[in-house]
Write a protein that holds these residues in place. Structure first.
Motif: not given
Length: 135
Positions: A76, A79-80, A83, A86-88, A97, A99
């Motif tokens: 996470l 990802v933060g 990216t 998208c989010g996880a 992932l 969106h």
């Protein structure tokens, strides 16, 4: 795009569909279209969602590995930091992932650009955190 049906027709004509149900299409996103030397692929799940029983959306999701097999905090944090589109989330046993986009006034580039970004990010994170190309 005006509806899920319009987007589904575009997807069928443009991508390698590996399975299809009424409100879900799974494609195999092939990175070879961007680089002839890249034989990696990524499974992408496209799902029609309806918000408040009125508004059609498309959710773009890609599994990257089993949640039980990863340091979720480290994933996470990555990802933060890295990216954009998208989010996880954990769906079932898998980290995915994802969106989402509203369909009502969707321009095709508003779909294809996030799709490509999500596929590339999923492929990269899958390699980084799960050590392979399993999805």
């Amino acid at each position: 795009m005006a509806s899920w049906g319009d987007l589904a027709a575009y997807i069928r004509a443009t991508y390698d569909v590996i399975s299809e149900q009424e409100d879900e299409i799974r494609i195999l996103f092939n990175f070879e279209q961007f680089s002839e030397d890249d034989d990696r692929t990524q499974v992408i799940i496209l799902v029609r969602e309806v918000l408040d029983k009125l508004h059609e959306w498309v959710q773009i999701a890609s599994p990257i590995g089993l949640a039980a097999n990863v340091d979720l905090r480290a994933l996470l944090e990555e990802v933060g930091h890295s990216t954009i589109a998208c989010g996880a989330a954990i769906m079932g046993d898998h980290v995915v992932l994802r969106h989402s986009l509203p369909l009502v006034d969707l321009d095709i580039h508003e779909f294809t650009d996030p799709l490509a970004l999500l596929a590339g990010t999923a492929d990269q994170l899958e390699e980084q955190f799960f050590g392979g190309d399993n999805y």
